[in-house]
Design an enzyme around this catalytic site. Structure first.
Site, mmCIF file in Angstrom:
data_model
loop_
_atom_site.group_PDB
_atom_site.id
_atom_site.type_symbol
_atom_site.label_atom_id
_atom_site.label_comp_id
_atom_site.label_asym_id
_atom_site.label_seq_id
_atom_site.Cartn_x
_atom_site.Cartn_y
_atom_site.Cartn_z
ATOM 1 N N PRO A 244 0.844 -1.200 0.000
ATOM 2 C CA PRO A 244 0.000 0.000 0.000
ATOM 3 C C PRO A 244 0.880 1.250 0.000
ATOM 4 O O PRO A 244 1.470 1.602 1.015
ATOM 5 C CB PRO A 244 -0.811 -0.126 1.290
ATOM 6 C CG PRO A 244 -0.092 -1.114 2.133
ATOM 7 C CD PRO A 244 0.804 -1.936 1.272
ATOM 8 N N ASP A 418 5.653 2.652 2.492
ATOM 9 C CA ASP A 418 4.804 1.477 2.705
ATOM 10 C C ASP A 418 3.921 1.755 3.924
ATOM 11 O O ASP A 418 4.411 1.816 5.051
ATOM 12 C CB ASP A 418 5.713 0.251 2.951
ATOM 13 C CG ASP A 418 4.929 -1.049 3.132
ATOM 14 O OD1 ASP A 418 3.733 -0.992 3.453
ATOM 15 O OD2 ASP A 418 5.556 -2.117 2.966
ATOM 16 N N HIS A 419 2.640 1.931 3.676
ATOM 17 C CA HIS A 419 1.753 2.360 4.761
ATOM 18 C C HIS A 419 1.510 1.260 5.794
ATOM 19 O O HIS A 419 0.910 1.490 6.838
ATOM 20 C CB HIS A 419 0.419 2.838 4.179
ATOM 21 C CG HIS A 419 -0.230 3.910 5.002
ATOM 22 N ND1 HIS A 419 0.041 4.109 6.336
ATOM 23 C CD2 HIS A 419 -1.141 4.850 4.675
ATOM 24 C CE1 HIS A 419 -0.672 5.112 6.795
ATOM 25 N NE2 HIS A 419 -1.402 5.588 5.807
ATOM 26 N N ARG A 420 1.989 0.032 5.527
ATOM 27 C CA ARG A 420 1.892 -1.005 6.554
ATOM 28 C C ARG A 420 2.928 -0.767 7.643
ATOM 29 O O ARG A 420 2.793 -1.247 8.763
ATOM 30 C CB ARG A 420 2.142 -2.394 5.936
ATOM 31 C CG ARG A 420 1.097 -2.806 4.925
ATOM 32 C CD ARG A 420 1.525 -4.051 4.200
ATOM 33 N NE ARG A 420 2.810 -3.892 3.531
ATOM 34 C CZ ARG A 420 3.435 -4.864 2.869
ATOM 35 N NH1 ARG A 420 2.904 -6.061 2.801
ATOM 36 N NH2 ARG A 420 4.590 -4.634 2.272
#
Ligand code: CAO
Length: 446
Positions: A244, A418-420
């Site tokens: 993401p 990386d939005h994780r």
């Protein structure tokens, strides 16, 4: 009948077996032999059926509990079941022919069912259900025969199919059954997963790319992709569709930095002292304060690998395609050395003299399009890294300072992350911190 405590029947040698699924809730009406819970030992998974029809009053266990023969499962009110559907039940019962009643429910001892075996339909079953269960303990023969109607909406599947679905994270309610009596087979679960993967999850499936004959529109010729282009394409596709991505945009005031760079260039005539060397140094400084950008997500998804080194990838545009060689230990090197190494790796990249090792081990990467132009872009993360900094062309802009507009050289930053692993606030802090370091290089010494 009064409330009855339902216990785990004889499950063979198995002891301290995990409760992996509870298939009913308080208030549910269940028919005799409807599965109540699923147990899983090292060797087998087993469904425990209701020993009688009735209404579930209270559940005595939770998923994750360990149980053995005799452990409490739940409390059932058999009397309430009769009241709950007295009218309908009579009508339904009347439809069930006497020969449809269980023939051996009274006498059949419980037996353990190994998941590796092929699943025969349980002998004690009267309905069309083929759910594989341990036959229930003996019951008084005065009870009415089970009806064909299933009040629990639990899909029919053998324990081994349920286990497969659990492992793959598939909700059996979403699977289309193809077995007899709407039984879900292993193949149905596999087909469900295949379809989910090809459609990218829920929602409409992605249409396959159409085959187009472009020559119908005018002259065309084919140009094969280079190996690098094909590999880059695969990697970028995987990164873009599995990570993401979010991109944070910002600007850094590099007016003083540019003046300093020009001074140094006059001094170090043999070195190609471009902005990229300064950017690498600034990134290394911020990475030291924000170690999350210098991490990789463990494939288990359970932890981050935090890196104790600062190596930075630099995207280099070559005739054969994009390559990202790595400059090592950026935090320990000065600007001049970084500029020399950058010249070396970009030349080797363009002459195809990089080794696989030159391309591995980056903490994060830099993609500079500033030598070409543009105001912003959304760079794609180079996994297993969790961020990439994109830099566009710096331009003079009026900046409001101390009550007036002053001309400042502003550098556009585009940070994809990386939005994780990184949230928006941290990403904004990264570009602000980088802006401060690039605005005043003395901060790189702090
Ligand atoms: N703003 C203004 N000028 C810039 C600049 C910026 N952000 N970045 C570079 N410049 C200037 C340089 O300083 C140089 O000018 P001088 O000769 O006056 O010093 C000129 O533009 C040419 O720079 P360059 O691109 O040749 O060299 P570089 O050190 O800036 O970059 C490298 C090196 C390897 C990053 C670059 O050559 C390159 O390949 N860039 C493309 C990367 C790419 O394709 N990224 C896309 C990947 S997809 O995400």
């Amino acid at each position: 009948m009064a409330e009855q405590q339902v216990k785990v029947p004889d499950i063979g040698d198995a002891k301290d077996v995990d409760v992996v699924e509870i298939l009913v809730s308080p208030g549910d009406r269940v028919e005799k032999e409807d599965s109540l819970i699923v147990l899983e030992s090292d060797k087998a998974s087993m469904e425990i059926p209701a020993p009688m029809s009735g209404v579930v009053k209270a559940i005595s266990i939770s998923v994750g509990d360990k149980v053995s023969e005799g452990s409490d499962i739940l409390v059932m009110d058999a009397e309430a079941a009769g009241e709950a559907d007295s009218g309908d039940a009579k009508a339904e019962d009347a439809k069930v022919a006497p020969q449809d009643a269980p023939k051996n429910a009274e006498a059949k001892p419980p037996e353990k069912v190994d998941e590796a075996e092929e699943a025969p339909a349980p002998k004690a079953k009267a309905s069309g259900s083929t759910t594989r269960t341990i036959p229930p303990p003996a019951q008084p023969s005065s009870k009415p025969p089970p009806r064909e109607e299933k009040t629990s909406d639990m899909p029919h599947a053998t324990p081994s199919v349920r286990k497969l679905a659990r492992e793959l994270g598939v909700d059996l309610h979403d699977v289309t059954p193809s077995g007899a009596h709407d039984r879900i087979l292993k193949e149905d679960v596999q087909a469900h997963v295949k379809q989910a993967l090809s459609s990218g999850g829920s929602g409409p499936r992605m249409a396959p790319a159409p085959q187009i004959d472009f020559s119908q529109f005018g002259p065309v010729q084919e140009e094969p992709l280079t190996k690098i282009q094909k590999l880059t394409g695969q990697n970028m596709h995987r990164s873009w569709s599995t990570i993401p991505h979010v991109t944070q945009f910002d600007q850094a005031d590099i007016t003083e930095l540019e003046a300093f760079r020009k001074e140094l260039r006059a001094e170090y005539k043999d070195v190609k002292l471009t902005l990229v060397a300064f950017l690498l140094k600034g990134m290394a400084r911020v990475l030291q304060d924000m170690p999350r950008f210098n991490s990789s997500l463990d494939p288990s998804g359970e932890k981050l690998i935090m890196k104790g080194y600062v190596h930075l990838g630099v995207a280099v545009d070559t005739d054969a395609g994009l390559v990202v060689p790595v400059v090592r230990d950026v935090d320990k090197k000065g600007i001049v050395q970084l500029a020399e190494e950058l010249t070396d790796i970009s030349e080797r990249a363009r002459n195809r003299r990089l080794t696989p090792k030159d391309l591995q081990g980056a903490s994060m990467s830099l993609s500079s399009l500033g030598g070409i132009g543009g105001t912003a872009f959304t760079p794609i993360i180079n996994p297993p890294e969790v961020a990439i900094l994109g830099v566009s062309r710096a331009s003079m802009q009026p900046v409001y300072q101390d009550g007036q507009f002053v001309p400042r050289l502003m550098l556009p930053l585009s940070l994809s992350y990386d939005h994780r692993v990184i949230d928006g606030a941290l990403a904004a802090r990264f570009t602000v911190a980088l802006g401060k370091v690039l605005g005043d290089l003395r901060r790189a010494l702090l």
